[in-house]
Design a protein around this motif. Structure first.
Motif, PDB file in Angstrom:
ATOM      1  N   ARG A 314      48.291  33.983   8.592  1.00  0.00           N
ATOM      2  CA  ARG A 314      49.320  34.734   7.867  1.00  0.00           C
ATOM      3  C   ARG A 314      48.691  36.025   7.351  1.00  0.00           C
ATOM      4  NH1 ARG A 314      52.335  30.006   4.196  1.00  0.00           N
ATOM      5  NH2 ARG A 314      52.932  28.658   5.950  1.00  0.00           N
ATOM      6  N   PRO A 315      49.452  37.104   7.263  1.00  0.00           N
ATOM      7  CA  PRO A 315      48.875  38.344   6.721  1.00  0.00           C
ATOM      8  C   PRO A 315      48.566  38.188   5.238  1.00  0.00           C
ATOM      9  CG  PRO A 315      51.237  38.598   7.088  1.00  0.00           C
ATOM     10  CD  PRO A 315      50.859  37.266   7.677  1.00  0.00           C
ATOM     11  N   CYS A 340      51.724  28.004  -1.210  1.00  0.00           N
ATOM     12  CA  CYS A 340      51.468  28.933  -0.098  1.00  0.00           C
ATOM     13  C   CYS A 340      52.769  29.331   0.593  1.00  0.00           C
ATOM     14  CB  CYS A 340      50.501  28.298   0.903  1.00  0.00           C
ATOM     15  SG  CYS A 340      48.841  28.015   0.233  1.00  0.00           S
ATOM     16  N   ASN A 341      53.661  28.372   0.771  1.00  0.00           N
ATOM     17  CA  ASN A 341      54.935  28.676   1.423  1.00  0.00           C
ATOM     18  C   ASN A 341      55.797  29.607   0.565  1.00  0.00           C
ATOM     19  OD1 ASN A 341      54.294  27.136   3.656  1.00  0.00           O
ATOM     20  ND2 ASN A 341      55.361  25.314   2.927  1.00  0.00           N
ATOM     21  N   LEU A 342      55.823  29.355  -0.751  1.00  0.00           N
ATOM     22  CA  LEU A 342      56.589  30.225  -1.642  1.00  0.00           C
ATOM     23  C   LEU A 342      56.037  31.648  -1.639  1.00  0.00           C
ATOM     24  CD1 LEU A 342      57.411  28.191  -4.901  1.00  0.00           C
ATOM     25  CD2 LEU A 342      59.030  29.195  -3.279  1.00  0.00           C
ATOM     26  N   ALA A 343      54.696  31.757  -1.702  1.00  0.00           N
ATOM     27  CA  ALA A 343      54.070  33.085  -1.691  1.00  0.00           C
ATOM     28  C   ALA A 343      54.411  33.826  -0.405  1.00  0.00           C
ATOM     29  CB  ALA A 343      52.559  32.945  -1.845  1.00  0.00           C
ATOM     30  N   THR A 344      54.430  33.113   0.701  1.00  0.00           N
ATOM     31  CA  THR A 344      54.783  33.726   1.977  1.00  0.00           C
ATOM     32  C   THR A 344      56.236  34.193   1.982  1.00  0.00           C
ATOM     33  OG1 THR A 344      53.173  32.302   3.102  1.00  0.00           O
ATOM     34  CG2 THR A 344      54.834  33.354   4.470  1.00  0.00           C
ATOM     35  N   GLN A 345      57.122  33.399   1.390  1.00  0.00           N
ATOM     36  CA  GLN A 345      58.532  33.797   1.315  1.00  0.00           C
ATOM     37  C   GLN A 345      58.704  35.063   0.480  1.00  0.00           C
ATOM     38  OE1 GLN A 345      60.771  30.410  -0.066  1.00  0.00           O
ATOM     39  NE2 GLN A 345      60.069  29.107   1.612  1.00  0.00           N
ATOM     40  N   PRO A 359      51.728  42.145   3.289  1.00  0.00           N
ATOM     41  CA  PRO A 359      50.898  40.939   3.275  1.00  0.00           C
ATOM     42  C   PRO A 359      51.045  40.146   1.981  1.00  0.00           C
ATOM     43  CG  PRO A 359      49.547  42.869   2.823  1.00  0.00           C
ATOM     44  CD  PRO A 359      50.920  43.382   3.171  1.00  0.00           C
ATOM     45  N   VAL A 360      50.613  38.905   2.031  1.00  0.00           N
ATOM     46  CA  VAL A 360      50.564  38.056   0.842  1.00  0.00           C
ATOM     47  C   VAL A 360      49.381  38.497  -0.014  1.00  0.00           C
ATOM     48  CG1 VAL A 360      50.271  35.708  -0.013  1.00  0.00           C
ATOM     49  CG2 VAL A 360      51.581  36.113   2.084  1.00  0.00           C
ATOM     50  N   THR A 361      49.615  38.777  -1.281  1.00  0.00           N
ATOM     51  CA  THR A 361      48.550  39.167  -2.206  1.00  0.00           C
ATOM     52  C   THR A 361      48.538  38.208  -3.392  1.00  0.00           C
ATOM     53  OG1 THR A 361      49.948  40.625  -3.549  1.00  0.00           O
ATOM     54  CG2 THR A 361      48.967  41.578  -1.551  1.00  0.00           C
ATOM     55  N   MET A 362      47.619  38.443  -4.315  1.00  0.00           N
ATOM     56  CA  MET A 362      47.551  37.585  -5.501  1.00  0.00           C
ATOM     57  C   MET A 362      48.821  37.691  -6.338  1.00  0.00           C
ATOM     58  SD  MET A 362      44.879  35.678  -5.650  1.00  0.00           S
ATOM     59  CE  MET A 362      44.622  35.212  -7.356  1.00  0.00           C
ATOM     60  N   ARG A 363      49.552  38.807  -6.214  1.00  0.00           N
ATOM     61  CA  ARG A 363      50.794  38.924  -6.971  1.00  0.00           C
ATOM     62  C   ARG A 363      51.811  37.886  -6.505  1.00  0.00           C
ATOM     63  NH1 ARG A 363      53.819  44.429  -6.142  1.00  0.00           N
ATOM     64  NH2 ARG A 363      53.996  43.484  -4.070  1.00  0.00           N
ATOM     65  N   GLU A 364      51.986  37.770  -5.180  1.00  0.00           N
ATOM     66  CA  GLU A 364      52.925  36.776  -4.648  1.00  0.00           C
ATOM     67  C   GLU A 364      52.449  35.360  -4.944  1.00  0.00           C
ATOM     68  OE1 GLU A 364      53.783  40.516  -2.983  1.00  0.00           O
ATOM     69  OE2 GLU A 364      51.900  39.421  -2.763  1.00  0.00           O
ATOM     70  N   VAL A 365      51.152  35.147  -4.819  1.00  0.00           N
ATOM     71  CA  VAL A 365      50.614  33.811  -5.082  1.00  0.00           C
ATOM     72  C   VAL A 365      50.802  33.440  -6.553  1.00  0.00           C
ATOM     73  CG1 VAL A 365      48.505  32.431  -5.159  1.00  0.00           C
ATOM     74  CG2 VAL A 365      48.942  33.898  -3.189  1.00  0.00           C
TER      75      VAL A 365
END
Length: 407
Positions: A314-315, A340-345, A359-365
């Protein structure tokens, strides 16, 4: 249809054989970008950034991929720093033909399964080394199962063996089924997973016949790991059952596991349950599921491994897996997958808004983590009552010790 590129195919085979080598994956991404295959390159960018967050070469290549996918014409090339060791990739491309990887897979061909048993049995390639962390569980598995098998003379001297059954218990979503699969891989044995739907039937006597057939198949295909998932559903306490339907199933299971009436040599019987206190006491007597191992929510090393696995391909940019693992203490493996799935969404939502891949960053996570709570809480509430009122024989002392350590 375009002919396949032999150079890319060879490098891709090398990446599959050595997925943790970042330089190899960077080279593959560069080749894919040069050939205009941005979508494939993006996947490998994500996998590389999961291994090496913030790598400037991969960040630059990620930007080129997103520009290409967004329709930007002739995006500016990002200069990637040279590989430190000056590796000659051109020479490597000339030498790689993929045959060594074919030979490696051929040498690990599984033992054939009996023709009539194909539907029930699996061959697995997972080993205990593939299970991140869980060192205490691995030590117990080594002591109770692998040590007697590796040292038969010593086992005979101490009058011990790997006979009987092993029961994995703990909260849901913590990897009990994955551990059972890894045990089969470690033993080089076939894996036979049994669920309640494989045993229970509507007509009188059919369930007992199905259970007998399952054991017969396992014996025919020894060495075999026979794994009963959700054992409490099949082997429920007979005193709590109404009617005779499940009672006779429990009786049949006791007969099949009884070393005095059946020979289960080469059949390693494992069970998993979220409710060990509901398993019939006769099933936990010597010679049956007489060894119990507690599988708790993953420790720090296991959380890093789980997060790495679910963010692969994943990016991902700038995600500090160690910091994230420290912040997720108490979450189960299933909870971590959900994070991980929520952050990707969230990253996908941002991509739709911007028109380019974000891309997925610490903000999304971090946003995902704020939405997830441990799913093991209710299980530990029940376990606390069991320890207070139903542990007079010490069956769950290991669980009591763990809960004391966790306050």
């Amino acid at each position: 249809m375009a002919e396949p590129d032999p150079v890319i195919a060879a490098i891709a085979a090398a990446v599959r054989a050595q997925p943790d080598v970042v330089d190899l994956r960077v080279h593959l991404v560069e080749l894919l970008v040069e050939r205009g295959r941005a979508a494939e390159a993006l996947e490998h960018c994500g996998a590389g950034l999961a291994l090496a967050p913030g790598d400037p070469r991969l960040v630059g290549l990620l930007r080129r991929c997103t520009d290409a996918l967004a329709g930007v014409q002739n995006p500016p090339a990002t200069e990637a720093p040279p590989v430190a060791d000056g590796f000659d990739w051109s020479a490597a491309e000339d030498q790689i033909d993929g045959s060594e990887f074919v030979e490696a897979f051929a040498s690990a061909s599984p033992v054939p399964i009996a023709e009539d048993d194909v539907d029930g049995l699996e061959t697995v390639g997972v080993r205990l080394a593939d299970v991140g962390g869980m060192n205490d569980v691995k030590r117990q598995l080594d002591l109770t199962l692998f040590a007697p098998l590796r040292n038969p003379a010593l086992a005979q001297a101490f009058r011990t063996s790997a006979r009987g059954g092993l029961l994995l218990y703990g909260p849901p979503g913590c990897g009990k089924s994955f551990l059972a699969t890894a045990v089969a891989g470690e033993l080089g044995a076939k894996f036979y997973r049994v669920g309640i739907s494989d045993v229970l039937h509507s007509h009188l006597g059919e369930s007992e016949e199905a259970l007998a057939a399952i054991f017969a198949t396992a014996r025919r295909n020894a060495p075999c790991v026979l794994f009963f998932d959700e054992l409490d559903a099949l082997g429920h306490r007979r005193g709590a059952l109404r009617g005779d339907g499940l009672r006779t199933v429990v009786n049949q299971l006791l007969v099949e596991m009884d070393s005095g009436t059946t020979a289960n040599d080469g059949v390693y019987i494992l069970g998993a349950t979220n409710h060990p206190w509901d398993v019939d006491v006769a099933l936990r007597r010597p010679g049956r599921f007489d060894r119990m191992i507690l599988v708790t929510p993953p420790d720090l090393d296991a959380r890093v491994s789980i997060l790495t696995y679910h963010l692969r391909d994943r990016p991902v940019v700038g995600v500090d897996l160690i910091d994230l693992a420290r912040r997720t203490d108490g979450l189960t493996g299933a909870d971590l997958m959900h994070v991980c799935n929520l952050a990707t969404q969230y990253a996908m939502s941002a991509s739709l808004a911007s028109g380019r891949v974000e891309p997925v960053t610490m903000r999304e996570v971090g946003s995902a983590l704020s939405q997830v709570r441990s799913s093991a809480g209710a299980w530990f509430d029940t376990a606390r009552s069991v320890l207070q009122f139903a542990n007079s024989d010490g069956s769950f002392d290991e669980l009591a010790k763990f809960m004391r350590g966790r306050r």
